[in-house]
Each structure stands twice: as structure tokens, then as C-alpha cells.
Design an enzyme around this catalytic site. Sequence first.
Site, PDB file in Angstrom:
ATOM      1  N   HIS A   1      44.103  66.585 -35.371  1.00 28.56           N
ATOM      2  CA  HIS A   1      44.590  65.386 -34.223  1.00 28.56           C
ATOM      3  C   HIS A   1      43.795  63.866 -35.708  1.00 28.56           C
ATOM      4  O   HIS A   1      43.536  64.992 -36.564  1.00 28.56           O
ATOM      5  CB  HIS A   1      44.197  64.874 -33.334  1.00 28.56           C
TER       6      HIS A   1
ATOM      7  N   ASP B   1      41.949  57.595 -27.109  1.00 30.66           N
ATOM      8  CA  ASP B   1      40.538  58.425 -27.539  1.00 30.66           C
ATOM      9  C   ASP B   1      39.752  58.122 -26.221  1.00 30.66           C
ATOM     10  O   ASP B   1      39.258  57.220 -26.135  1.00 30.66           O
ATOM     11  CB  ASP B   1      40.048  58.164 -28.708  1.00 30.66           C
ATOM     12  N   ILE B   2      39.491  59.426 -25.970  1.00 29.60           N
ATOM     13  CA  ILE B   2      38.279  59.136 -23.867  1.00 29.60           C
ATOM     14  C   ILE B   2      37.371  58.322 -24.248  1.00 29.60           C
ATOM     15  O   ILE B   2      36.903  57.447 -23.385  1.00 29.60           O
ATOM     16  CB  ILE B   2      39.027  59.760 -23.633  1.00 29.60           C
TER      17      ILE B   2
ATOM     18  N   GLY C   1      34.340  68.331 -39.116  1.00 22.04           N
ATOM     19  CA  GLY C   1      33.358  67.222 -38.185  1.00 22.04           C
ATOM     20  C   GLY C   1      34.886  67.111 -37.680  1.00 22.04           C
ATOM     21  O   GLY C   1      34.524  67.060 -36.173  1.00 22.04           O
TER      22      GLY C   1
ATOM     23  N   HIS D   1      42.612  60.572 -36.240  1.00 21.50           N
ATOM     24  CA  HIS D   1      42.344  59.519 -35.940  1.00 21.50           C
ATOM     25  C   HIS D   1      43.121  57.754 -36.561  1.00 21.50           C
ATOM     26  O   HIS D   1      42.596  58.161 -37.682  1.00 21.50           O
ATOM     27  CB  HIS D   1      40.911  59.714 -36.567  1.00 21.50           C
TER      28      HIS D   1
HETATM   29  P1  AMP Z   1      37.613  65.466 -33.836  1.00 21.41           P
HETATM   30  O1  AMP Z   1      35.469  65.242 -33.590  1.00 21.41           O
HETATM   31  O2  AMP Z   1      37.781  64.688 -34.988  1.00 21.41           O
HETATM   32  O3  AMP Z   1      37.199  66.608 -33.531  1.00 21.41           O
HETATM   33  O4  AMP Z   1      37.665  64.662 -32.576  1.00 21.41           O
HETATM   34  C1  AMP Z   1      38.127  65.200 -31.852  1.00 21.41           C
HETATM   35  C2  AMP Z   1      38.808  63.654 -30.773  1.00 21.41           C
HETATM   36  O5  AMP Z   1      39.065  64.231 -29.686  1.00 21.41           O
HETATM   37  C3  AMP Z   1      37.441  62.757 -30.492  1.00 21.41           C
HETATM   38  O6  AMP Z   1      37.642  61.272 -30.620  1.00 21.41           O
HETATM   39  C4  AMP Z   1      37.283  63.089 -28.246  1.00 21.41           C
HETATM   40  O7  AMP Z   1      36.838  61.615 -27.638  1.00 21.41           O
HETATM   41  C5  AMP Z   1      38.613  63.204 -28.403  1.00 21.41           C
HETATM   42  N1  AMP Z   1      38.554  63.570 -26.808  1.00 21.41           N
HETATM   43  C6  AMP Z   1      38.416  64.772 -26.220  1.00 21.41           C
HETATM   44  N2  AMP Z   1      38.911  64.935 -25.129  1.00 21.41           N
HETATM   45  C7  AMP Z   1      39.865  64.063 -25.097  1.00 21.41           C
HETATM   46  C8  AMP Z   1      40.751  63.756 -23.722  1.00 21.41           C
HETATM   47  N3  AMP Z   1      41.429  64.623 -22.955  1.00 21.41           N
HETATM   48  N4  AMP Z   1      41.346  62.750 -24.240  1.00 21.41           N
HETATM   49  C9  AMP Z   1      41.459  62.159 -24.999  1.00 21.41           C
HETATM   50  N5  AMP Z   1      40.826  62.120 -26.090  1.00 21.41           N
HETATM   51  C10 AMP Z   1      40.270  63.551 -26.162  1.00 21.41           C
END
Ligand code: AMP
Length: 134
Positions: free
Chosen positions: A99, A30-31, A92, A101
Site C-alpha cells: 500500500h 486511512d482509518i 515499517g 501512503h
Molecule cells: P503500514 O504501517 O504501512 O503497514 O500502514 C498500514 C496502514 O493501514 C496504517 O496507516 C493503518 O492506519 C491503516 N489501516 C489499517 N486498517 C485499516 C482499515 N480497515 N481501513 C483503512 N486503513 C487501515
Amino acid sequence: MLDCIFCKIVNKEIPNYTVYEDDFVLAFLDIFPHAQGHTVVIPKKHYDNFLSLTNDEAKLLITGVQNAMQKIQTTLNPDGFNVGWNENPAGGQVVPHLHVHIFPRYQGDGGSSVHSIIKNSGNKTPKEVFELFK
Ligand code: AMP
Ligand code: ZN
């Protein structure tokens, strides 16, 4: 899906730090990490949410999650994990591509448990809710 950021990662239009990969899933860091080694595991094909998967696809996803956890365990040696996903905006979810986590947990890291996600049990008792399932 054309405008989906995670589809773009699968298609290599956006770079990622891959932790684990197989035919069905891609797992990458995660970025904006909430923990050291915070990883997201996605199906390579676009699905909005977990309930859109067939049982067989769900098994492949969970297998991918376990393999990614194994990789993280070997590499970072965390003391535990929290694993889960935000299902739909009410849960959320921000990125509209399913995805999972993986949050590696370390003794004394100051984090909490999944119980801290919500504390609002609604107006029915568990017994009343159970009646609805009948
Ligand atoms: P959610 O709130 O469950 O939709 O989480 C989305 C996740 O995607 C967040 O933790 C972001 O930090 C992560 N995210 C968004 N863009 C990227 C990216 N380009 N590379 C890696 N993680 C990302
Ligand atoms: Zn997508």
C-alpha cells in the site's frame, strides 16, 4: 490472501471510504489518519511488496497514485504531499498487502519531510557503497 485485511476491503467484507478506484487500484482513507485526507492506495490483487510487481504493474500502481493525488488536490486543496510506502517489516510495514501512503500536507501542519524517517548512514561512505554496485 485469506487473512489479509486489505484483501477483505477489496472483497467488500470490510467497509472503506473510497477516494479513487480503477481496474488495478483502490484508494481509500486511512482509518488512523496522520494528516487530513491521509489515503492508502493498494493494488486490488494481493502483493506483499513493491518489488513483487512487474514493471507494467508498477506503472499501473503509480498511475493510480497520481490519479488519487489529483482527486485529493481538487477536493482538499493541500499545499503539498508526502507519498511513499513502508516496504517489508524492516521498513515499517505492518499490513502485509502493498500500500502506498499519500499524506496531504498543509502549510504550518507541524509535519516533517521524508528525511525524518531514518538517520543512520551505516559504516560505509557513499563512495564505498558505490563500489559495491560495480
Ligand atoms: P503500514 O504501517 O504501512 O503497514 O500502514 C498500514 C496502514 O493501514 C496504517 O496507516 C493503518 O492506519 C491503516 N489501516 C489499517 N486498517 C485499516 C482499515 N480497515 N481501513 C483503512 N486503513 C487501515
Ligand atoms: Zn491482501
